[in-house]
Design a protein around this motif. Structure first.
Motif, PDB file in Angstrom:
ATOM      1  N   GLU A   1      -8.652  -5.228   1.925  1.00 17.53           N
ATOM      2  CA  GLU A   1      -9.461  -6.172   1.148  1.00 17.53           C
ATOM      3  C   GLU A   1     -10.776  -6.482   1.844  1.00 17.53           C
TER       4      GLU A   1
ATOM      5  N   ASP B   1      -9.389   1.058 -12.139  1.00 20.80           N
ATOM      6  CA  ASP B   1     -10.388   0.157 -11.565  1.00 20.80           C
ATOM      7  C   ASP B   1     -11.569   1.024 -11.160  1.00 20.80           C
TER       8      ASP B   1
ATOM      9  N   ARG C   1      -9.791   6.939   1.206  1.00 17.57           N
ATOM     10  CA  ARG C   1      -8.924   5.755   1.346  1.00 17.57           C
ATOM     11  C   ARG C   1      -8.329   5.719   2.759  1.00 17.57           C
TER      12      ARG C   1
ATOM     13  N   GLY D   1       0.805  -1.215   0.000  1.00 17.58           N
ATOM     14  CA  GLY D   1       0.000   0.000   0.000  1.00 17.58           C
ATOM     15  C   GLY D   1       0.831   1.255   0.000  1.00 17.58           C
TER      16      GLY D   1
ATOM     17  N   ASP E   1       0.311   4.537  -2.116  1.00 17.29           N
ATOM     18  CA  ASP E   1      -0.499   5.651  -1.628  1.00 17.29           C
ATOM     19  C   ASP E   1       0.274   6.949  -1.600  1.00 17.29           C
TER      20      ASP E   1
ATOM     21  N   TYR F   1     -13.154   0.450  -5.603  1.00 15.30           N
ATOM     22  CA  TYR F   1     -11.898  -0.277  -5.386  1.00 15.30           C
ATOM     23  C   TYR F   1     -10.804   0.691  -4.942  1.00 15.30           C
ATOM     24  N   ASN F   2     -10.789   1.857  -5.597  1.00 13.33           N
ATOM     25  CA  ASN F   2      -9.771   2.850  -5.273  1.00 13.33           C
ATOM     26  C   ASN F   2      -9.900   3.360  -3.836  1.00 13.33           C
TER      27      ASN F   2
ATOM     28  N   TYR G   1      -8.829   0.479  -1.433  1.00 13.25           N
ATOM     29  CA  TYR G   1      -7.486  -0.022  -1.712  1.00 13.25           C
ATOM     30  C   TYR G   1      -6.652  -0.237  -0.457  1.00 13.25           C
TER      31      TYR G   1
END
Ligand code: ATP
Length: 302
Positions: free
Chosen positions: A153, A142, A203, A21, A24, A146-147, A150
């Motif tokens: 999961e 995507d 996010r 990740g 980011d 999803y973004n 991210y």
């Protein structure tokens, strides 16, 4: 032979980094230029964040041994406080944030979170505890859902919707014909700078980290969008220890403390009002930026 394998090592590292990740952080940490210098110590333990009290104790650091960048930084960032780091270009502001994320180890001194030295904790646990809202958010090809999810999961549709509300982008998404399933990125819907920043904020809300690093965009958004984003950021800072790397001083007036860095040293610190009274580097930067704002407004009015 080792020369030959180096690019492969690099690729493996980039891949692992992206999986963790770290992407980011976008431009802030410039993935390709950053080498894998840091490994978990054999005895490392997961970081246990109790309150989120951060300390830099006499931290020295240089990217190259012959050029010191940070020269004895002492910082005490109380749990839940918002501390802004300001200073001229090249002063070492982003370097502080990179050390916090342990992209590099300090040359001497130490950085602790709730008393735990960053070198003694697993990188995975450290990076899970820190949320970064970068200057430039990387969007994947995507869906917007999803973004936002991210890196988590296990995020549910409700987690994603609630984060979008927190980042004040839910209305915008719901108005799209395919809502959260709308594809974004290079091959999908193009988002504006402000919208991308909101995705980054959402996010971060899904991640729900106790520590935040905000890397303020250097490129200005229009002033209304900036004020809206600012209000959203102030809301998500509540209850988290936050370090803001700031370029425009107007956005950090509310910070609990402002730390002024110059050539790798802390030269002033205090609240906005205290630093103005001091009449030093901060006051000088503030006057200059106020003048620039006025000139900008005059131009806009013409
Ligand atoms: P700005 O406001 O321009 O973003 P900054 O205060 O964030 O500046 P840093 O990015 O921390 O400054 O850089 C501090 C110094 O470290 C600069 O002189 C820069 O040239 C140097 N530096 C930054 N990254 C690297 C690197 N990966 N390798 C070598 N030197 C670096």
């Amino acid at each position: 032979l080792s020369q030959l394998f180096r690019p492969l090592d690099m690729l493996g590292w980039v891949y692992r980094t992206i999986r963790q990740g770290v992407i980011d952080m976008g431009s802030m940490f410039d993935l390709i230029d950053t080498r894998a210098e840091v490994v978990d110590a054999p005895h490392s333990m997961p970081l246990h964040v109790e309150r989120g009290h951060i300390r830099f104790e006499n931290v020295e650091f240089g990217y190259d041994p012959d050029r010191q960048i940070l020269k004895g930084i002492d910082l005490d960032i109380p749990a839940g406080a918002t501390v802004a780091v300001v200073g001229p270009s090249g002063a070492g502001k982003s370097t502080l944030a990179r050390l916090m994320f342990r992209f590099y180890d300090v040359t001497s001194g130490r950085i602790t979170v709730d008393g735990q030295d960053l070198r003694d904790v697993t990188q995975h646990s450290l990076r899970s505890a820190i949320g970064i809202v970068p200057q430039d958010t990387v969007l994947f090809n995507d869906t917007i859902g999803y973004n936002i999810a991210y890196g988590r999961e296990d995020a549910t549709a409700e987690d994603i919707a609630s984060a979008a509300r927190g980042a004040a982008i839910a209305g915008f998404i719901q108005a799209l014909p395919q809502g959260f399933d709308t594809r974004v990125g290079e091959r999908g819907l193009k988002l504006s700078g402000g919208e991308k920043q909101r995705v980054a904020i959402a996010r971060t809300l899904v991640k729900n980290p106790p520590i935040l690093i905000l890397d303020e965009a250097t490129s200005a958004l229009d002033s209304r969008t900036e004020a809206d984003i600012q209000a959203t950021l102030e809301a998500i800072e509540r209850g988290r220890t936050t370090i803001v790397i700031a370029h425009r001083l107007s956005t950090i007036v509310h910070a609990d403390r402002i730390v002024v860095l110059e050539s790798g040293r802390v030269v002033e610190q205090g609240s906005h009002a205290e630093l103005l009274r001091l009449g030093g580097l901060y006051a000088e930067m503030w006057m200059r930026q106020a003048q620039e704002r006025e000139e900008g407004e005059d131009l806009a009015a013409e």
